[in-house]
Design a protein around this motif. Sequence first.
Motif, PDB file in Angstrom:
ATOM      1  N   THR A  61       1.195  -1.184  -0.173  1.00 22.81           N
ATOM      2  CA  THR A  61       0.501  -0.243  -0.041  1.00 22.81           C
ATOM      3  C   THR A  61       0.926   0.881  -0.286  1.00 22.81           C
ATOM      4  OG1 THR A  61      -0.079  -0.451   1.974  1.00 22.81           O
ATOM      5  CG2 THR A  61      -1.518  -0.993   1.077  1.00 22.81           C
ATOM      6  N   LEU A  62       0.206   2.183  -0.002  1.00 27.71           N
ATOM      7  CA  LEU A  62       1.176   3.740  -1.023  1.00 27.71           C
ATOM      8  C   LEU A  62       0.102   4.410  -0.414  1.00 27.71           C
ATOM      9  CD1 LEU A  62       3.579   5.427  -1.436  1.00 27.71           C
ATOM     10  CD2 LEU A  62       2.742   5.478  -3.954  1.00 27.71           C
ATOM     11  N   PRO A  63       0.018   4.665   0.864  1.00 30.61           N
ATOM     12  CA  PRO A  63      -0.513   6.567   1.810  1.00 30.61           C
ATOM     13  C   PRO A  63      -0.081   7.256   1.312  1.00 30.61           C
ATOM     14  CG  PRO A  63      -0.357   4.592   3.067  1.00 30.61           C
ATOM     15  CD  PRO A  63       0.256   4.297   1.898  1.00 30.61           C
ATOM     16  N   ILE A  64      -0.761   8.594   0.579  1.00 29.28           N
ATOM     17  CA  ILE A  64      -0.692   9.705  -0.054  1.00 29.28           C
ATOM     18  C   ILE A  64      -1.294  10.817   0.574  1.00 29.28           C
ATOM     19  CG2 ILE A  64       0.628  11.643  -1.695  1.00 29.28           C
ATOM     20  CD1 ILE A  64       0.072   8.903  -2.991  1.00 29.28           C
ATOM     21  N   LEU A  65      -0.457  10.797   2.527  1.00 29.41           N
ATOM     22  CA  LEU A  65      -2.071  12.098   3.198  1.00 29.41           C
ATOM     23  C   LEU A  65      -0.991  13.257   3.431  1.00 29.41           C
ATOM     24  CD1 LEU A  65      -1.640   8.976   5.439  1.00 29.41           C
ATOM     25  CD2 LEU A  65      -3.420   9.494   4.195  1.00 29.41           C
ATOM     26  N   PHE A  66      -2.285  13.888   3.258  1.00 24.05           N
ATOM     27  CA  PHE A  66      -1.383  15.433   3.910  1.00 24.05           C
ATOM     28  C   PHE A  66      -1.507  16.181   5.104  1.00 24.05           C
ATOM     29  CE2 PHE A  66      -2.296  15.108  -0.883  1.00 24.05           C
ATOM     30  CZ  PHE A  66      -2.078  16.296  -1.186  1.00 24.05           C
ATOM     31  N   LYS A  67      -1.239  16.677   5.644  1.00 21.53           N
ATOM     32  CA  LYS A  67      -0.487  16.637   7.614  1.00 21.53           C
ATOM     33  C   LYS A  67      -1.021  17.782   7.557  1.00 21.53           C
ATOM     34  CE  LYS A  67       3.060  15.786   9.363  1.00 21.53           C
ATOM     35  NZ  LYS A  67       4.845  15.025   9.738  1.00 21.53           N
ATOM     36  N   LEU A  68      -1.432  17.858   9.212  1.00 22.87           N
ATOM     37  CA  LEU A  68      -2.082  19.483  10.255  1.00 22.87           C
ATOM     38  C   LEU A  68      -1.731  18.991  11.191  1.00 22.87           C
ATOM     39  CD1 LEU A  68      -3.052  21.769   9.756  1.00 22.87           C
ATOM     40  CD2 LEU A  68      -5.636  21.324   9.507  1.00 22.87           C
ATOM     41  N   LYS A  69      -0.657  19.567  12.174  1.00 21.25           N
ATOM     42  CA  LYS A  69      -0.244  19.867  12.836  1.00 21.25           C
ATOM     43  C   LYS A  69      -1.548  20.680  13.802  1.00 21.25           C
ATOM     44  CE  LYS A  69       3.693  19.982  13.972  1.00 21.25           C
ATOM     45  NZ  LYS A  69       4.918  20.311  14.410  1.00 21.25           N
ATOM     46  N   LEU A  70      -2.255  20.121  14.510  1.00 21.96           N
ATOM     47  CA  LEU A  70      -3.395  20.611  15.458  1.00 21.96           C
ATOM     48  C   LEU A  70      -3.033  21.072  16.869  1.00 21.96           C
ATOM     49  CD1 LEU A  70      -6.185  17.482  14.916  1.00 21.96           C
ATOM     50  CD2 LEU A  70      -5.562  19.701  13.960  1.00 21.96           C
ATOM     51  N   ILE A  71      -1.470  20.639  17.264  1.00 20.46           N
ATOM     52  CA  ILE A  71      -1.131  21.227  18.530  1.00 20.46           C
ATOM     53  C   ILE A  71       0.299  20.620  18.808  1.00 20.46           C
ATOM     54  CG2 ILE A  71      -3.687  21.248  20.163  1.00 20.46           C
ATOM     55  CD1 ILE A  71      -2.603  19.063  20.956  1.00 20.46           C
ATOM     56  N   ASN A  72       0.839  20.763  19.925  1.00 20.93           N
ATOM     57  CA  ASN A  72       2.264  19.958  19.219  1.00 20.93           C
ATOM     58  C   ASN A  72       3.196  19.609  19.121  1.00 20.93           C
ATOM     59  OD1 ASN A  72       5.041  21.353  19.993  1.00 20.93           O
ATOM     60  ND2 ASN A  72       5.246  20.539  22.656  1.00 20.93           N
ATOM     61  N   ARG A  73       2.549  18.559  19.241  1.00 23.28           N
ATOM     62  CA  ARG A  73       2.927  16.858  20.072  1.00 23.28           C
ATOM     63  C   ARG A  73       1.353  15.894  18.658  1.00 23.28           C
ATOM     64  NH1 ARG A  73       7.523  14.827  21.993  1.00 23.28           N
ATOM     65  NH2 ARG A  73       8.172  16.228  22.938  1.00 23.28           N
ATOM     66  N   LEU A  74       0.479  16.400  17.927  1.00 22.75           N
ATOM     67  CA  LEU A  74      -0.396  15.966  17.759  1.00 22.75           C
ATOM     68  C   LEU A  74      -0.767  16.522  16.040  1.00 22.75           C
ATOM     69  CD1 LEU A  74      -2.704  13.741  18.324  1.00 22.75           C
ATOM     70  CD2 LEU A  74      -5.088  15.966  18.929  1.00 22.75           C
ATOM     71  N   ASP A  75      -1.012  15.667  15.433  1.00 24.56           N
ATOM     72  CA  ASP A  75      -1.196  15.982  14.235  1.00 24.56           C
ATOM     73  C   ASP A  75      -2.198  15.104  13.404  1.00 24.56           C
ATOM     74  OD1 ASP A  75       1.538  16.948  13.842  1.00 24.56           O
ATOM     75  OD2 ASP A  75       2.198  15.427  13.171  1.00 24.56           O
ATOM     76  N   PHE A  76      -2.842  15.276  12.547  1.00 26.25           N
ATOM     77  CA  PHE A  76      -3.950  14.933  11.608  1.00 26.25           C
ATOM     78  C   PHE A  76      -3.421  15.335  10.518  1.00 26.25           C
ATOM     79  CE2 PHE A  76      -8.118  15.747   9.329  1.00 26.25           C
ATOM     80  CZ  PHE A  76      -9.145  14.507   9.541  1.00 26.25           C
ATOM     81  N   SER A  77      -4.235  14.022   9.574  1.00 25.61           N
ATOM     82  CA  SER A  77      -3.847  13.661   8.089  1.00 25.61           C
ATOM     83  C   SER A  77      -5.458  12.642   7.170  1.00 25.61           C
ATOM     84  CB  SER A  77      -2.210  12.485   8.205  1.00 25.61           C
ATOM     85  OG  SER A  77      -1.373  13.613   8.646  1.00 25.61           O
ATOM     86  N   LEU A  78      -5.248  13.322   6.199  1.00 24.82           N
ATOM     87  CA  LEU A  78      -5.697  12.510   5.264  1.00 24.82           C
ATOM     88  C   LEU A  78      -5.261  12.306   3.999  1.00 24.82           C
ATOM     89  CD1 LEU A  78      -9.286  14.682   5.097  1.00 24.82           C
ATOM     90  CD2 LEU A  78      -6.988  15.647   5.572  1.00 24.82           C
ATOM     91  N   GLY A  79      -6.127  11.141   3.255  1.00 23.37           N
ATOM     92  CA  GLY A  79      -5.406  11.525   1.680  1.00 23.37           C
ATOM     93  C   GLY A  79      -6.396   9.570   0.844  1.00 23.37           C
ATOM     94  N   PRO A  80      -5.703   9.542   0.293  1.00 25.67           N
ATOM     95  CA  PRO A  80      -5.777   8.627  -0.785  1.00 25.67           C
ATOM     96  C   PRO A  80      -5.047   7.178  -0.506  1.00 25.67           C
ATOM     97  CG  PRO A  80      -5.234  10.342  -2.244  1.00 25.67           C
ATOM     98  CD  PRO A  80      -4.762  10.905  -0.710  1.00 25.67           C
ATOM     99  N   GLN A  81      -5.449   6.076  -0.198  1.00 23.52           N
ATOM    100  CA  GLN A  81      -4.096   4.780  -0.430  1.00 23.52           C
ATOM    101  C   GLN A  81      -4.354   4.065  -1.275  1.00 23.52           C
ATOM    102  OE1 GLN A  81      -3.961   2.975   3.208  1.00 23.52           O
ATOM    103  NE2 GLN A  81      -4.683   1.670   2.921  1.00 23.52           N
ATOM    104  N   LEU A  82      -3.596   4.062  -2.302  1.00 23.68           N
ATOM    105  CA  LEU A  82      -3.120   2.699  -3.412  1.00 23.68           C
ATOM    106  C   LEU A  82      -2.890   1.508  -2.953  1.00 23.68           C
ATOM    107  CD1 LEU A  82      -1.374   5.596  -5.525  1.00 23.68           C
ATOM    108  CD2 LEU A  82      -4.653   5.322  -5.963  1.00 23.68           C
ATOM    109  N   GLY A  83      -3.695   1.153  -3.493  1.00 28.49           N
ATOM    110  CA  GLY A  83      -3.592  -0.363  -2.717  1.00 28.49           C
ATOM    111  C   GLY A  83      -3.171  -1.507  -4.280  1.00 28.49           C
ATOM    112  N   LEU A  84      -1.781  -2.649  -3.534  1.00 29.71           N
ATOM    113  CA  LEU A  84      -1.894  -3.625  -5.122  1.00 29.71           C
ATOM    114  C   LEU A  84      -1.852  -5.234  -4.063  1.00 29.71           C
ATOM    115  CD1 LEU A  84      -0.427  -4.400  -7.797  1.00 29.71           C
ATOM    116  CD2 LEU A  84       1.342  -4.147  -6.936  1.00 29.71           C
ATOM    117  N   LEU A  85      -2.510  -5.560  -4.432  1.00 32.75           N
ATOM    118  CA  LEU A  85      -2.762  -6.843  -4.618  1.00 32.75           C
ATOM    119  C   LEU A  85      -1.563  -7.835  -4.884  1.00 32.75           C
ATOM    120  CD1 LEU A  85      -4.467  -8.267  -2.715  1.00 32.75           C
ATOM    121  CD2 LEU A  85      -5.680  -9.653  -4.763  1.00 32.75           C
TER     122      LEU A  85
END
Length: 206
Positions: free
Chosen positions: A112-136
């Motif tokens: 799998t290849l996740p490609i996630l855009f990350k947003l730092k919420l507070i000092n040590r906490l991050d939220f990320s979202l994006g697509p994940q490509l998978g090859l069986l």
Amino acid sequence: MKKRPILILILILSVRSIIAQTTNNVEFGLKIGANYTVPKMVDLKSMEFNNQLGLDLGLFSDFMFNNRIGLKLELLYTSQNINMESYGFNDGNGGRTETAELNQEVKDEYLTLPILFKLKLINRLDFSLGPQLGLLISNNERFLVNDGIIFFQNEQLDHFSISGDLDLSFHATDRLNLSIRYFLGLNKVNSLRNNGLQFHLGYAIL
């Protein structure tokens, strides 16, 4: 087929090299964890599953473009263990008249290849979202549903998957991070659409 994982790894390292030239805030490390997959049988809705844990193992690289926004790339080996317990026969009016026991285990192995855009919420906490490509890349037995009938065979029919990922990561130290991720399958792979949770431990080595 065997060249694809190598090409994907070269792509990640190339992107990392390019981005590293534009920012000094780059991490590269190892990741290990587990996934809890909740499959949905698209072509046979009366299927019942006994969900099991699978292994996640691979590499990650994080890039921060500024103090709050970044990009997360990963290359993971993921095994999804599925146990099909039974499926029901319908009476035509939506009611179940009979249940057939299967107790069939299927182990799907993905790169799998996740490609996630990350947003730092507070000092040590991050939220990320994006697509994940998978090859069986491997499986112990393959199945397909056609007109309500399950066929088992050794041939892989579908190879590629795509999902949407939501990730929450906590940086326990400068090198150690813990994350929980929800993935939502956007296409079906051999009659299954996989959703689930992933729990990861990452350690930055660079």
